[in-house]
Motif scaffolding. Structure first.
Motif, PDB file in Angstrom:
ATOM      1  N   VAL A 156     -12.182  -2.853  -9.138  1.00 14.53           N
ATOM      2  CA  VAL A 156     -11.457  -2.971  -7.875  1.00 14.53           C
ATOM      3  C   VAL A 156     -10.637  -1.699  -7.660  1.00 14.53           C
ATOM      4  CG1 VAL A 156      -9.810  -4.333  -6.536  1.00 14.53           C
ATOM      5  CG2 VAL A 156     -11.332  -5.460  -8.181  1.00 14.53           C
ATOM      6  N   SER A 157     -11.007  -0.935  -6.657  1.00 19.31           N
ATOM      7  CA  SER A 157     -10.314   0.309  -6.362  1.00 19.31           C
ATOM      8  C   SER A 157      -9.296   0.104  -5.240  1.00 19.31           C
ATOM      9  CB  SER A 157     -11.317   1.389  -5.959  1.00 19.31           C
ATOM     10  OG  SER A 157     -12.226   1.634  -7.009  1.00 19.31           O
ATOM     11  N   LYS A 158      -8.553   1.138  -4.952  1.00 16.36           N
ATOM     12  CA  LYS A 158      -7.593   1.082  -3.849  1.00 16.36           C
ATOM     13  C   LYS A 158      -8.290   1.207  -2.491  1.00 16.36           C
ATOM     14  CE  LYS A 158      -3.741   2.924  -6.578  1.00 16.36           C
ATOM     15  NZ  LYS A 158      -2.882   1.719  -6.521  1.00 16.36           N
ATOM     16  N   SER A 159      -9.540   1.628  -2.495  1.00 13.17           N
ATOM     17  CA  SER A 159     -10.330   1.702  -1.266  1.00 13.17           C
ATOM     18  C   SER A 159     -11.639   0.963  -1.477  1.00 13.17           C
ATOM     19  CB  SER A 159     -10.617   3.159  -0.887  1.00 13.17           C
ATOM     20  OG  SER A 159     -11.518   3.738  -1.807  1.00 13.17           O
ATOM     21  N   ALA A 160     -12.132   0.295  -0.434  1.00 14.05           N
ATOM     22  CA  ALA A 160     -13.389  -0.439  -0.544  1.00 14.05           C
ATOM     23  C   ALA A 160     -14.541   0.490  -0.905  1.00 14.05           C
ATOM     24  CB  ALA A 160     -13.685  -1.157   0.780  1.00 14.05           C
ATOM     25  N   PHE A 161     -14.484   1.729  -0.425  1.00 13.50           N
ATOM     26  CA  PHE A 161     -15.562   2.686  -0.670  1.00 13.50           C
ATOM     27  C   PHE A 161     -15.753   2.947  -2.158  1.00 13.50           C
ATOM     28  CE2 PHE A 161     -17.096   7.064  -1.199  1.00 13.50           C
ATOM     29  CZ  PHE A 161     -18.286   6.996  -0.473  1.00 13.50           C
ATOM     30  N   ASN A 162     -14.660   2.848  -2.930  1.00 13.98           N
ATOM     31  CA  ASN A 162     -14.711   3.185  -4.351  1.00 13.98           C
ATOM     32  C   ASN A 162     -14.841   1.974  -5.273  1.00 13.98           C
ATOM     33  OD1 ASN A 162     -14.538   6.027  -4.140  1.00 13.98           O
ATOM     34  ND2 ASN A 162     -12.343   5.875  -3.706  1.00 13.98           N
ATOM     35  N   HIS A 163     -14.989   0.769  -4.707  1.00 16.37           N
ATOM     36  CA  HIS A 163     -15.260  -0.390  -5.563  1.00 16.37           C
ATOM     37  C   HIS A 163     -16.552  -0.141  -6.350  1.00 16.37           C
ATOM     38  CE1 HIS A 163     -11.968  -2.515  -3.969  1.00 16.37           C
ATOM     39  NE2 HIS A 163     -12.514  -3.703  -3.772  1.00 16.37           N
TER      40      HIS A 163
ATOM     41  N   PRO B 193     -11.128   2.212 -12.274  1.00 18.03           N
ATOM     42  CA  PRO B 193     -11.526   3.008 -11.107  1.00 18.03           C
ATOM     43  C   PRO B 193     -11.243   4.488 -11.342  1.00 18.03           C
ATOM     44  CG  PRO B 193     -10.270   1.087 -10.414  1.00 18.03           C
ATOM     45  CD  PRO B 193     -10.177   1.145 -11.915  1.00 18.03           C
ATOM     46  N   GLY B 194     -12.049   5.329 -10.751  1.00 14.56           N
ATOM     47  CA  GLY B 194     -11.885   6.757 -10.954  1.00 14.56           C
ATOM     48  C   GLY B 194     -11.548   7.489  -9.673  1.00 14.56           C
ATOM     49  N   GLU B 195     -10.542   7.041  -8.972  1.00 12.74           N
ATOM     50  CA  GLU B 195     -10.195   7.666  -7.692  1.00 12.74           C
ATOM     51  C   GLU B 195      -8.840   8.350  -7.783  1.00 12.74           C
ATOM     52  OE1 GLU B 195     -10.159   4.528  -4.847  1.00 12.74           O
ATOM     53  OE2 GLU B 195      -8.727   3.325  -5.949  1.00 12.74           O
ATOM     54  N   ASP B 196      -8.753   9.532  -7.244  1.00 16.51           N
ATOM     55  CA  ASP B 196      -7.495  10.276  -7.204  1.00 16.51           C
ATOM     56  C   ASP B 196      -6.921  10.352  -5.795  1.00 16.51           C
ATOM     57  OD1 ASP B 196      -7.511  10.864  -9.946  1.00 16.51           O
ATOM     58  OD2 ASP B 196      -8.889  12.536  -9.620  1.00 16.51           O
ATOM     59  N   GLU B 197      -7.777  10.285  -4.803  1.00 16.92           N
ATOM     60  CA  GLU B 197      -7.358  10.483  -3.413  1.00 16.92           C
ATOM     61  C   GLU B 197      -6.309   9.474  -2.972  1.00 16.92           C
ATOM     62  OE1 GLU B 197      -9.402  10.778   1.054  1.00 16.92           O
ATOM     63  OE2 GLU B 197     -10.626  10.383  -0.736  1.00 16.92           O
ATOM     64  N   TYR B 198      -6.422   8.220  -3.472  1.00 16.34           N
ATOM     65  CA  TYR B 198      -5.525   7.154  -3.013  1.00 16.34           C
ATOM     66  C   TYR B 198      -4.574   6.688  -4.113  1.00 16.34           C
ATOM     67  CZ  TYR B 198      -9.321   6.986   0.404  1.00 16.34           C
ATOM     68  OH  TYR B 198     -10.266   7.317   1.346  1.00 16.34           O
ATOM     69  N   LYS B 199      -4.379   7.502  -5.138  1.00 16.88           N
ATOM     70  CA  LYS B 199      -3.631   7.054  -6.316  1.00 16.88           C
ATOM     71  C   LYS B 199      -2.185   6.680  -6.012  1.00 16.88           C
ATOM     72  CE  LYS B 199      -2.426  11.766  -7.774  1.00 16.88           C
ATOM     73  NZ  LYS B 199      -2.533  12.761  -8.856  1.00 16.88           N
ATOM     74  N   ASP B 200      -1.603   7.216  -4.933  1.00 15.86           N
ATOM     75  CA  ASP B 200      -0.199   6.941  -4.626  1.00 15.86           C
ATOM     76  C   ASP B 200      -0.001   5.766  -3.673  1.00 15.86           C
ATOM     77  OD1 ASP B 200       0.675   9.066  -6.226  1.00 15.86           O
ATOM     78  OD2 ASP B 200       0.370  10.513  -4.605  1.00 15.86           O
ATOM     79  N   LEU B 201      -1.096   5.146  -3.197  1.00 14.44           N
ATOM     80  CA  LEU B 201      -0.969   4.009  -2.286  1.00 14.44           C
ATOM     81  C   LEU B 201      -0.507   2.761  -3.038  1.00 14.44           C
ATOM     82  CD1 LEU B 201      -4.167   4.340  -0.043  1.00 14.44           C
ATOM     83  CD2 LEU B 201      -1.815   5.003   0.502  1.00 14.44           C
ATOM     84  N   PRO B 202       0.348   1.917  -2.414  1.00 11.95           N
ATOM     85  CA  PRO B 202       0.840   0.694  -3.066  1.00 11.95           C
ATOM     86  C   PRO B 202      -0.193  -0.434  -2.971  1.00 11.95           C
ATOM     87  CG  PRO B 202       1.834   0.880  -0.905  1.00 11.95           C
ATOM     88  CD  PRO B 202       1.004   2.128  -1.089  1.00 11.95           C
ATOM     89  N   ILE B 203      -1.391  -0.171  -3.442  1.00 10.37           N
ATOM     90  CA  ILE B 203      -2.495  -1.139  -3.412  1.00 10.37           C
ATOM     91  C   ILE B 203      -2.954  -1.347  -4.849  1.00 10.37           C
ATOM     92  CG2 ILE B 203      -4.858  -1.567  -2.617  1.00 10.37           C
ATOM     93  CD1 ILE B 203      -4.249   0.247  -0.219  1.00 10.37           C
ATOM     94  N   TRP B 204      -3.121  -2.637  -5.232  1.00 11.04           N
ATOM     95  CA  TRP B 204      -3.517  -2.930  -6.622  1.00 11.04           C
ATOM     96  C   TRP B 204      -4.934  -2.441  -6.891  1.00 11.04           C
ATOM     97  CZ3 TRP B 204      -7.311  -5.459  -9.315  1.00 11.04           C
ATOM     98  CH2 TRP B 204      -7.037  -5.713 -10.678  1.00 11.04           C
ATOM     99  N   SER B 205      -5.131  -1.911  -8.093  1.00  6.36           N
ATOM    100  CA  SER B 205      -6.467  -1.533  -8.544  1.00  6.36           C
ATOM    101  C   SER B 205      -6.592  -1.876 -10.019  1.00  6.36           C
ATOM    102  CB  SER B 205      -6.727  -0.048  -8.296  1.00  6.36           C
ATOM    103  OG  SER B 205      -5.756   0.745  -8.970  1.00  6.36           O
ATOM    104  N   GLY B 206      -7.807  -2.055 -10.462  1.00  8.33           N
ATOM    105  CA  GLY B 206      -8.042  -2.428 -11.861  1.00  8.33           C
ATOM    106  C   GLY B 206      -9.442  -2.994 -12.013  1.00  8.33           C
TER     107      GLY B 206
END
Length: 208
Positions: A90-97, A168-181
């Motif tokens: 689960v990424s911070k963006s749907a594109f990176n799920h 998840p391996g995303e850097d672009e959205y790393k500062d968004l307050p959205i759960w990922s894991g």
């Protein structure tokens, strides 16, 4: 080391590919079902079926009257795939799920087992994989049952694994307050359920 043929090299994330025999064997030994894909009469087919690995081959079985088995036993080239899902990523963006997975792909032509003793041994391998330690407990396989069944073997000479692990391996959205894991996925054997015809028969030790 032999060069890796193009059909065993992933076009996406080739670094996730593995040609290590132990890695391939481990995935095949855990999986219970493979998908056998082939082309017949200019039409694609993909048939899921149970299988077992023994040494550097995998084995499937089917009725001698099975249309699928009767066609591929002629020597049709097949592509066989196996996939184990370990987690949803689960990424911070749907594109990176994504998903964490372990998979194997192999290309082979079938080898039909003709010797009754070899066929019976393949029956044992299959049975012991699906229900470990049960072969000696069960009604022995009859010669007539062996004759009614086709056993096909496929070499693992042209096989590769592909594996994804981790977060998840995303850097672009790393500062968004959205759960990922990750959300782990698990396949496990449950408690055996007795059918009516076996009421009163103790559960055998290999099923406890």
């Amino acid at each position: 080391m032999q060069p890796i043929p193009p059909h065993l090299t992933p076009s996406r994330y080739p670094k996730r590919a593995s040609y290590d025999r132990d890695a391939i064997h481990t995935i095949l030994d855990e999986a219970l079902v493979c998908t056998v894909s082939f082309t017949m009469d200019n039409k694609p087919f993909a048939i899921p079926t149970g299988f077992v690995r023994h040494e550097d081959k995998i084995y499937i079985h089917g009725s001698v009257g099975s249309h699928f088995i009767r066609e591929i036993e002629k020597g049709l080239p097949v592509c066989i795939t196996v996939t184990l899902l370990d987690a949803i990523v689960v990424s911070k963006s749907a594109f990176n799920h994504s998903m964490n997975y372990r998979s194997v792909i192999l290309f082979a032509t079938p080898e039909k087992m003709e010797d009754p003793q070899q066929k019976t041994e393949a029956f044992r391998w299959l049975t012991e994989k699906f229900v470990p330690n049960s072969w000696d407990y069960l009604q022995p396989v009859k010669e007539s049952e062996v004759r009614k069944t086709t056993i096909l073997a496929f070499s693992l000479e042209e096989a590769s694994a592909k594996i994804r692990t981790g977060m998840p391996g995303e850097d672009e959205y790393k500062d968004l307050p959205i759960w990922s894991g990750i959300i782990p996925l698990e396949t496990r054997r449950g408690t055996p359920v007795t059918e009516a015809l076996s009421e009163g028969i103790p559960l055998p030790p290999h099923l406890l």
